[in-house]
Every structure is written in C-alpha cells, then in structure tokens.
Design a protein around this motif. Structure first.
Motif, PDB file in Angstrom:
ATOM      1  N   ARG A  17     -43.870  38.978  30.848  1.00  0.00           N
ATOM      2  CA  ARG A  17     -44.479  39.798  29.803  1.00  0.00           C
ATOM      3  C   ARG A  17     -44.011  39.312  28.447  1.00  0.00           C
ATOM      4  O   ARG A  17     -42.874  38.861  28.284  1.00  0.00           O
ATOM      5  N   LYS A  18     -44.911  39.388  27.514  1.00  0.00           N
ATOM      6  CA  LYS A  18     -44.583  39.021  26.152  1.00  0.00           C
ATOM      7  C   LYS A  18     -43.833  40.172  25.485  1.00  0.00           C
ATOM      8  O   LYS A  18     -43.938  41.338  25.922  1.00  0.00           O
ATOM      9  N   PRO A  19     -43.069  39.883  24.433  1.00  0.00           N
ATOM     10  CA  PRO A  19     -42.366  40.961  23.735  1.00  0.00           C
ATOM     11  C   PRO A  19     -43.337  42.066  23.315  1.00  0.00           C
ATOM     12  O   PRO A  19     -44.413  41.802  22.776  1.00  0.00           O
ATOM     13  N   GLY A  20     -42.978  43.286  23.595  1.00  0.00           N
ATOM     14  CA  GLY A  20     -43.810  44.432  23.245  1.00  0.00           C
ATOM     15  C   GLY A  20     -44.715  44.910  24.360  1.00  0.00           C
ATOM     16  O   GLY A  20     -45.200  46.043  24.327  1.00  0.00           O
ATOM     17  N   ASP A  21     -44.980  44.043  25.375  1.00  0.00           N
ATOM     18  CA  ASP A  21     -45.800  44.467  26.502  1.00  0.00           C
ATOM     19  C   ASP A  21     -44.980  45.317  27.465  1.00  0.00           C
ATOM     20  O   ASP A  21     -43.774  45.112  27.619  1.00  0.00           O
ATOM     21  N   ALA A  22     -45.652  46.276  28.106  1.00  0.00           N
ATOM     22  CA  ALA A  22     -44.981  47.096  29.112  1.00  0.00           C
ATOM     23  C   ALA A  22     -44.693  46.257  30.351  1.00  0.00           C
ATOM     24  O   ALA A  22     -45.458  45.362  30.711  1.00  0.00           O
TER      25      ALA A  22
ATOM     26  N   PRO B  66     -52.342  48.446  39.687  1.00  0.00           N
ATOM     27  CA  PRO B  66     -52.181  48.383  38.241  1.00  0.00           C
ATOM     28  C   PRO B  66     -52.925  47.184  37.667  1.00  0.00           C
ATOM     29  O   PRO B  66     -53.337  46.272  38.396  1.00  0.00           O
ATOM     30  N   ASP B  67     -53.099  47.172  36.357  1.00  0.00           N
ATOM     31  CA  ASP B  67     -53.756  46.069  35.674  1.00  0.00           C
ATOM     32  C   ASP B  67     -52.735  44.946  35.466  1.00  0.00           C
ATOM     33  O   ASP B  67     -51.819  45.063  34.659  1.00  0.00           O
ATOM     34  N   PHE B  68     -52.913  43.855  36.200  1.00  0.00           N
ATOM     35  CA  PHE B  68     -51.985  42.733  36.118  1.00  0.00           C
ATOM     36  C   PHE B  68     -52.496  41.642  35.173  1.00  0.00           C
ATOM     37  O   PHE B  68     -51.891  40.573  35.101  1.00  0.00           O
ATOM     38  N   SER B  69     -53.601  41.873  34.482  1.00  0.00           N
ATOM     39  CA  SER B  69     -54.197  40.797  33.701  1.00  0.00           C
ATOM     40  C   SER B  69     -53.266  40.305  32.593  1.00  0.00           C
ATOM     41  O   SER B  69     -53.148  39.101  32.364  1.00  0.00           O
ATOM     42  N   ARG B  70     -52.578  41.236  31.901  1.00  0.00           N
ATOM     43  CA  ARG B  70     -51.681  40.812  30.826  1.00  0.00           C
ATOM     44  C   ARG B  70     -50.497  40.029  31.393  1.00  0.00           C
ATOM     45  O   ARG B  70     -50.055  39.029  30.808  1.00  0.00           O
ATOM     46  N   MET B  71     -50.015  40.469  32.544  1.00  0.00           N
ATOM     47  CA  MET B  71     -48.907  39.756  33.175  1.00  0.00           C
ATOM     48  C   MET B  71     -49.341  38.358  33.613  1.00  0.00           C
ATOM     49  O   MET B  71     -48.641  37.367  33.411  1.00  0.00           O
ATOM     50  N   PHE B  72     -50.538  38.242  34.221  1.00  0.00           N
ATOM     51  CA  PHE B  72     -51.030  36.944  34.662  1.00  0.00           C
ATOM     52  C   PHE B  72     -51.237  36.009  33.471  1.00  0.00           C
ATOM     53  O   PHE B  72     -50.943  34.814  33.543  1.00  0.00           O
ATOM     54  N   ASN B  73     -51.776  36.540  32.387  1.00  0.00           N
ATOM     55  CA  ASN B  73     -51.991  35.721  31.187  1.00  0.00           C
ATOM     56  C   ASN B  73     -50.670  35.235  30.610  1.00  0.00           C
ATOM     57  O   ASN B  73     -50.544  34.079  30.186  1.00  0.00           O
TER      58      ASN B  73
ATOM     59  N   MET C 264     -50.012  23.516  42.963  1.00  0.00           N
ATOM     60  CA  MET C 264     -49.567  24.901  42.829  1.00  0.00           C
ATOM     61  C   MET C 264     -50.097  25.683  44.017  1.00  0.00           C
ATOM     62  O   MET C 264     -51.235  25.503  44.447  1.00  0.00           O
ATOM     63  N   ALA C 265     -49.237  26.530  44.546  1.00  0.00           N
ATOM     64  CA  ALA C 265     -49.624  27.376  45.668  1.00  0.00           C
ATOM     65  C   ALA C 265     -48.813  28.662  45.605  1.00  0.00           C
ATOM     66  O   ALA C 265     -47.774  28.723  44.949  1.00  0.00           O
ATOM     67  N   GLY C 266     -49.284  29.678  46.309  1.00  0.00           N
ATOM     68  CA  GLY C 266     -48.556  30.946  46.324  1.00  0.00           C
ATOM     69  C   GLY C 266     -49.081  31.871  47.387  1.00  0.00           C
ATOM     70  O   GLY C 266     -50.171  31.671  47.940  1.00  0.00           O
ATOM     71  N   LEU C 267     -48.291  32.867  47.687  1.00  0.00           N
ATOM     72  CA  LEU C 267     -48.667  33.844  48.702  1.00  0.00           C
ATOM     73  C   LEU C 267     -49.112  35.146  48.056  1.00  0.00           C
ATOM     74  O   LEU C 267     -48.550  35.575  47.051  1.00  0.00           O
ATOM     75  N   SER C 268     -50.149  35.750  48.610  1.00  0.00           N
ATOM     76  CA  SER C 268     -50.637  37.050  48.163  1.00  0.00           C
ATOM     77  C   SER C 268     -50.855  37.057  46.646  1.00  0.00           C
ATOM     78  O   SER C 268     -51.703  36.325  46.137  1.00  0.00           O
ATOM     79  N   MET C 269     -50.097  37.846  45.898  1.00  0.00           N
ATOM     80  CA  MET C 269     -50.233  37.852  44.449  1.00  0.00           C
ATOM     81  C   MET C 269     -50.035  36.455  43.874  1.00  0.00           C
ATOM     82  O   MET C 269     -50.725  36.049  42.925  1.00  0.00           O
ATOM     83  N   GLY C 270     -49.098  35.695  44.439  1.00  0.00           N
ATOM     84  CA  GLY C 270     -48.874  34.325  43.985  1.00  0.00           C
ATOM     85  C   GLY C 270     -50.073  33.432  44.229  1.00  0.00           C
ATOM     86  O   GLY C 270     -50.294  32.458  43.496  1.00  0.00           O
ATOM     87  N   GLY C 271     -50.858  33.707  45.280  1.00  0.00           N
ATOM     88  CA  GLY C 271     -52.084  32.962  45.505  1.00  0.00           C
ATOM     89  C   GLY C 271     -53.117  33.268  44.441  1.00  0.00           C
ATOM     90  O   GLY C 271     -53.816  32.372  43.943  1.00  0.00           O
ATOM     91  N   MET C 272     -53.231  34.534  44.063  1.00  0.00           N
ATOM     92  CA  MET C 272     -54.144  34.911  42.984  1.00  0.00           C
ATOM     93  C   MET C 272     -53.733  34.239  41.680  1.00  0.00           C
ATOM     94  O   MET C 272     -54.571  33.719  40.929  1.00  0.00           O
ATOM     95  N   GLN C 273     -52.426  34.208  41.400  1.00  0.00           N
ATOM     96  CA  GLN C 273     -51.937  33.548  40.197  1.00  0.00           C
ATOM     97  C   GLN C 273     -52.225  32.048  40.242  1.00  0.00           C
ATOM     98  O   GLN C 273     -52.582  31.443  39.222  1.00  0.00           O
ATOM     99  N   THR C 274     -52.082  31.461  41.419  1.00  0.00           N
ATOM    100  CA  THR C 274     -52.358  30.030  41.563  1.00  0.00           C
ATOM    101  C   THR C 274     -53.771  29.691  41.130  1.00  0.00           C
ATOM    102  O   THR C 274     -53.999  28.727  40.384  1.00  0.00           O
TER     103      THR C 274
END
Length: 810
Positions: free
Chosen positions: A223-228, A243-250, A279-289
């Motif tokens: 998370r960037k400074p100021g983000d929850a 939850p909305d993970f878009s800000r975290m993924f970005n 790049m590879a990942g499992l579950s959430m990590g796969g979505m991030q990949t």
C-alpha cells in the motif's frame, strides 16, 4: 478474552509435555508422529490410513474442538487429556487450530505457520509415492532473507531469494529469475516454508528437468502512504463480500516494476531479458501474476497461475479481446511473445475456484490463446495443489540452448521415428515427424490406438548432447493434455520415459523409420498374456504397500470359469440403443440376457461399467461376462440376471480417442445418464424387477470409481455395489459414506477388490480402512493380480455369486 486466551496458552505449554508421561506406546497401532510436530512431541500422529490423532492436556477446559477445516469434537479422559481421531486426511499440508471454550489457539505440540491471516498450527500428511518436495541427497541451493527499501510504499520490505546449487561457485554465471507469489492470508514465508519450494527446485535441477534459476518470493500485500491496509485474508473468504484489492494490486505492480526487479537485477547475477524472467503465483498470487505480467510483457516471457486466473474469482465476464488492455486481441502475436501461459487447479477445489480458473482458460483457448493446463488429482485449494503446480510449471520455463561443449548427436533429431508400446488404454502406435533447429526441435505425431488415429503437436523439444526431451500436447474434447518425454538418443534409437501427469508412466523405445533396423519391440500375440502386461506392472499408479488385511477373501476361481462350455444353456448379447436426454444424443449399451430369458419372468439387473480406455464392449472383449454368467447359472451358483454394459463416458462423442485421459470429466457426469435415461430405458424394454434390491452396480478401474460414487450416492436405487480396482476418480471415503448407519441399513452388499500388484491399490485400501473404522459391513478381497482382466474377471465371478440372493452378504 485476551487474559483467558493467555491463561489457556500458558496452561497448554506446561501440560502438553506431561500429557504423554505414563501413557501407553502410541506407535502400537502403526501411527507415527507428524513431521510437522515440534521436536520430541508424539502428537499429532498419522495412521497408516492417513487418519490423524490429536491430543493435548487441558484439565480445566469445558469443551475442546479440533478445527481442521471441519470441526471435530475432542473427548476428555479422566486425566484431563483431550483426544480425537479424524477421518482419513488428504495428503499434503493443512492448517489447523484448537478451539478451547470458544477460544481458537495453536496446538503447542505443532510448528506454527503464517496462513489464513494469522499464525496457525500445521500438519504435514505424507503422500504415498510422492517425494518431489522432500529433501534428497542432491546438491542444495540456499534461501536467503533480504530487506530492501521501497520508494513506492516508503517502507522496508522483506523478500526470500532462492539461489540454485553452485550459485556461489561460478562468479561469472548468470541466471534467469522466477518471481513466485503467495496467496491471500499468507506472506513471503509461504513458498519457502509451507510450499517446500527449495526442495522442489533442488530435486528438479538435480534431475536436469529445469534450468538452474533464481526464485524471488515477495510479500503480495502493498500500500502506498495514506492508503488503508488491506485485510490479510483470501479474496472472497468468509465474512461477507471480498474486499476491493485493486489499490493493493496497483501498488504491488509499482513495487515490482519500480523497486523489486531493479533491486534484484542489481544485487544478483540475473539475466534481465524478458525471455529469462517469469512470474507465477497461487490463488491471489495468480491473479496478481496476470494483472502485472500481462501489463508488462516487456518484462516477463512466462506466466503461471496456480488456482488463480486473470479473471478473478466468480465475478463478471471475461473477453480476451478487450481485457487486460487488449494485450491478447491478436492471438498469434500474443502466442509468439508469451512462451508459456500456465494454469492449474485441484480437481476437488470448490466450484467457484474451479469454474473461474477453468472458465478463464476455456475463454483463452476459444480466442486462440495457447495455454498449458494442469489439474492436480484429488487435491483442493491447498498447498499440495500448488507444490505439484510448481513441479509442472518450472520445467516449462527458461529452456537453455545446448552448451558449446556438448557432444554432437549422430544425425540429429530431424526425421521420422516410430514406436509401439503398451499403455493403460491399450497398445499404442506412434509416428513422430521432427525437425531440429540447433538445440531445439519441433514437430508433430500421429497416435494410433484401437484403430483410431489423432494428430498431436510436439512442443518444447530440446537436445543437450545425447539427452532429449519434449512435450506432446494432445488436444481432445476442448482440453489440452500435456504428456512429457525425457530420455536419450543414440544413432537410430531413442530411449524415452513417457509420463501422463501423475497417472501413468511407460518406458518406450523409438527407432528411425528410415533406418535399416528400427528398434521397436514386437507386440505379443496375446495382449492379455503375462508378458504383455508385465512392463506395466509397478509402473501404473504408484508404490504398493500391503497390510495384514490385504489378502484374498475367496479362493481362485475354478479352472475354466471363463471358458465357454458345451451342453449348457447360453444367454444372448445384443447392442441396444437408447435416447439420452442427459447427454443429448443416442447412446449404446451391450446387454446380456440369461439362458431361457422370457418375458413371463422378471429378472434382476447388474449394470457393469468399463475403464477409462474402454467403451460399451470392453467387458465383452476382455472379460466375457456372458461366458462367466452362463457357467455360473448352469452350476446354480448365480441367479439368472440381465447385465447391462453401457458407455460410462457421458458426452456426445463417447469414443476414448488416442488419449482417453482427456475424457475423464465425462465419466463424472454419467450418473445423470444412468439414473434418468439408461435405467428407465432398460426397465421399459426388458422384463426386469424394478425395486432397488434387484439392481446392482459394479465396474472396473474408472468404472469401479463410478460404481462406488454413484452406487453409494444413490442407495434408494442400488442395493448391491462393487468396485474392482477402483481408480483415482473414486471420491474420498468420508464422502462416499457420509452416513455409515444409513449404509449399514440400505446396503445388501458392498464389494471392494484389487490386485496386490496393482499400483492403484491405495485407492481401495483407503476405502476399506474407512469402512472398517465405521464398522460398515463389506467384502475386501485382494488377489495376486495387477490392473488387468485377470483380476476383473475373477472379481465379476465372485461378485455375481453374491448378488440378488436372500439375506445380506457381510
């Protein structure tokens, strides 16, 4: 509540060590301490049938439960020690907790692991025949912990970095890099600890199945400074909408591209080109990949999602032409750029996860995007699925050119090669046409089995000295099945090991078609002779471990039991055709009517199912049930009955094809055809009794699994159920018999058998062990045969004498 939890933990810490003092030897039942226990702790224990026994001392507690995904009430003894033995557990790693008077705590006898957003206990359940994730006597790499400062998040972040064996011995060597991400509710410790990543890579490198590489494991929460701060739990977990993970993924994308990858390239001896980064990942990590990787194809040449896809889980529509910035709009250009797009899923994962990953893959394939798809047999959304996925993914990436010092290959690989070999679905004939370009080769093959032919594609062909490897991509029923080949080439001969996932393995020899002598072993005159089957014994399935209960329940059949006799009545075989609304096509079933069949008499019916490579005629071709029943009926050892042999592959094109493994999903849908179409047809056309006591269901191999799944799942339809050498499609025993009392009441016979030299015996052993534990009456018969008709004919001989008789066979 905090003080109560603290008191419980302190009490457990002191009481756990004393719980075993003076207790009887717990190993007397064959159980062993879990390898995940703290050193010196006897519990938890794993039993030979994979049940787990958990024990702790909490004398002041009123109620104690074990939370292992399922809540198990624990029972207290007079000494204040609480104990429970679970159902058989799936092999692999599982998180668990102990719930004491409503407070969820860790088991002080077990190691703890960060997962599910908190520290939890974990138990490692051994996997028979699989040690790819265990330490072996091979060179080992190192896992290094490192901190780096991120300008994106303005804080220090931790990573773990795997460097391969010999990384420090050759200061001039440079390596490709795999960025490997954890899942939701976990962190950068997941892959090196729970995932056993370093052991997997060490073993693959030692086997020369993968290129030595650096593996970077970073924290997926940013998370960037100021983000929850995002909640540390998996997307879509319990407790409301995801939850909305878009800000975290970005934010994580900026960390990777701006901070992490530059730091890795500056600190380690990497090959920074996109062809050397994955790049590879499992579950959430796969979505991030896929979010990061598809947006930065200038950085990554290989992408992998293990139980995680680019479309998220269960939400919205996905159009490959427009999603992810339209990067896949031109399928050919995308395929030329992305060398591997890998997706995997466990076959027993939840419907939402499975459908999301499979649906995303189907959409990609429909748009012309090339993928590699792997299904981990019998595992769910858990670490064993992801360990297997890494084992399958890593050999596909960073295939290096042949070393300059490598010995030349005589005549190269280019040309036409032929081979014949036995497989689970019969004897196969192969013709490969290969073209070599330097250290690489491509090509195609024609596969023929049972008179059917299919073209297959050869990919990832590599030559390194006399070593050769390639992957064969078999397209069947909109599925792409990878088959791997590894071995050596010498002049006019290739010696290869052929592996179909975890299901089968054969050693084969291929010879040049244009050579004077092609090294192809001749087919035996009798395909069922001992010599014809011998090469498959001990190779199909897995290792065999027999117990004291694994013995014959019946003597061998009398000589001639499967030979036609003169002077007795003979039944008739006819091919019946029926309309299947479930499948949407007309289907066939071979029907045996007994000697003297008459419409004036009502007969019971045995529905007899074939294996994965067979069809409605497999039993007739290999087992001749018409002969076995004619003889038994003549000797008054079996009731006159009708036998219906249908096609258990519930799809419009119900032929097995060159690789019948691709049709496995259709076997799981056969229950609808059986119950809604076939049985009503049989009962309208033939003179049969229509009560449940007059219906039996049995089968061999894949059909054995179907018989147990569908028979035990429909006890209002079938009273007699038999599984002969049941295959891995068999449901876990607790799912087969969730209500033991109902099974005891409704079943007239449950028959389970297998050969002692059958590599799939562990499936039947597990069912038998569970039934024994629940005191469900059944027959357990183990003879000396393998996965072949020698066993299946004997099983039919025994089973048919027990069914449709008065009383129960126990």
């Amino acid at each position: 509540m905090k003080s109560k939890a603290a008191a419980i933990l302190l009490s457990l810490a002191f009481c756990q060590l004393s719980a075993a003092q003076g207790a009887p030897d717990p190993s007397a039942d064959g159980s062993k301490p879990a390898v995940s226990n703290i050193a010196g702790q006897a519990f938890p224990r794993i039993h030979p049938d994979l049940r787990g026994t958990f024990r702790l001392k909490a004398p002041e507690a009123k109620k104690v439960e074990l939370d292992l995904g399922k809540l198990y009430p624990m029972q207290s003894g007079s000494d204040g020690v609480w104990t429970v033995t679970t159902d058989p557990l799936m092999p692999g790693f599982h998180y668990y907790s102990v719930v004491i008077d409503g407070v969820k705590v860790c088991d002080p006898a077990s190691e703890t692991f960060y997962g599910m957003g908190r520290q939890a206990s974990g138990i490692e359940v051994p996997t028979a025949g699989e040690d790819f994730y265990q330490p072996r006597n091979v060179p080992h790499g190192e896992v290094r912990e490192r901190a780096y400062f991120s300008r994106t998040t303005q804080d220090w972040r931790r990573i773990f970095v795997y460097t391969p064996p010999d990384y420090d011995r050759d200061p001039a060597a440079r390596f490709p890099v795999l960025y490997l991400q954890h899942g939701g509710g976990e962190d950068e410790r997941g892959w090196p600890v729970q995932g056993r990543m370093s052991h997997i890579m060490d073993n693959l490198i030692a086997e020369k199945k993968v290129q030595p590489m650096i593996v970077v494991m970073a924290n997926g929460y940013a998370r960037k400074p100021g983000d929850a701060a995002p909640p540390p739990r998996p997307p879509g977990g319990s407790g409301g909408p995801p939850p909305d993970f878009s800000r975290m993924f970005n934010a994580l994308e900026e960390v990777f591209i701006g901070d992490l990858i530059p730091m890795i390239d500056q600190t380690y001896r990497t090959k920074p080109e996109r062809e050397n980064q994955a790049m590879a990942g499992l579950s959430m990590g796969g979505m991030q990949t896929f979010q990061i990787g598809l947006k930065h194809l200038e950085t990554f040449g290989y992408l992998g999602g293990f139980s995680g896809a680019g479309g998220g889980f269960g939400g919205g529509t996905f159009d490959p032409k427009t999603s992810h910035g339209s990067v896949m709009a031109d399928a050919k250009a995308f395929n030329d750029k992305v060398r591997v797009l890998f997706l995997s899923i466990g076959t027993t994962e939840g419907e939402r996860f499975y459908n999301s990953v499979k649906g995303w893959r189907d959409a990609l394939e429909g748009a012309g995007i090339r993928t590699v798809f792997y299904e981990s047999p019998g595992t769910a959304h858990e670490w064993h699925t992801w360990r297997r996925s890494l084992k399958e993914f890593a050999p596909l990436i960073f295939q290096a050119p042949v070393a300059a010092s490598a010995a030349p290959v005589a005549r190269g690989i280019s040309g036409t090669w032929k081979a014949e070999f036995d497989t689970q679905i019969g004897r196969q004939k192969y013709t490969w046409t290969l073209k070599q370009d330097g250290a690489d080769f491509t090509g195609s093959a024609t596969a023929e089995v049972g008179g059917r032919k299919q073209e297959v594609e050869v990919r990832e062909g590599k030559v390194d000295g006399d070593k050769v490897s390639f992957t064969e991509m078999l397209n069947f029923q909109d599925r792409e099945i990878p088959i791997s080949y590894t071995g050596t080439v010498s002049g006019n001969e290739m010696k290869l090991t052929r592996e179909v996932g975890e299901l089968a393995k054969e050693d084969i020899v291929a010879g040049r078609a244009d050579a004077e002598a092609v090294a192809v072993p001749p087919a035996p005159a009798n395909p069922e002779a001992a010599g014809a089957r011998e090469s498959r014994r001990g190779r199909f399935g897995g290792p065999i471990a027999l117990g004291p209960e694994d013995k014959p329940a019946f003597p061998p059949p009398a000589d001639g039991f499967d030979k036609a006799r003169e002077g007795i009545g003979h039944g008739k075989l006819e091919m019946a055709e029926y309309e299947s609304k479930s499948v949407g096509s007309k289907r066939k079933a071979l029907v045996y009517t007994p000697p003297g069949y008459s419409a004036d008499q009502k007969y019971p019916v045995l529905y007899l199912l074939h294996g994965i490579g067979g069809d409605e005629e497999e039993w007739h071709r290999g087992g001749h049930p018409e002969i076995i029943l004619d003889n038994l009926i003549a000797d008054k050892k079996a009731e006159p009955m009708i036998i219906v042999m249908p096609n258990g592959r519930a799809q419009p094109d119900d032929r097995p094809g060159p690789d019948a493994m691709a049709t496995a999903p259709a076997f799981g849908k056969f229950d609808k055809d059986l119950l809604n179409d076939l049985i009503p047809f049989v009962e309208s056309k033939y003179s049969v009794r229509k009560d449940r006591e007059s219906r039996a269901l049995a089968g061999l191999s894949m059909g054995g699994g179907q018989s147990l799944n569908f028979g035990l799942g429909n006890l209002d339809t079938f009273a007699w159920v038999g599984g002969f050498s049941s295959a891995p499609n068999t449901k876990p025993a607790p799912e087969l018999v969730p209500d033991p009392d109902k099974a005891k009441d409704r079943l007239k016979l449950l028959y389970i058998s297998c050969g002692s030299t059958d590599g799939l015996i562990r499936i039947s052993q597990g069912v038998h062990s569970y039934l024994n534990g629940k005191k469900v009456p059944h027959v357990w018969h183990v003879d000396g045969h393998a996965h072949d008709f020698n066993h299946w004919k004997a099983a039919l001989y025994n089973f048919s004498q027990l069914i449709f008789r008065d009383g129960r066979a126990r």
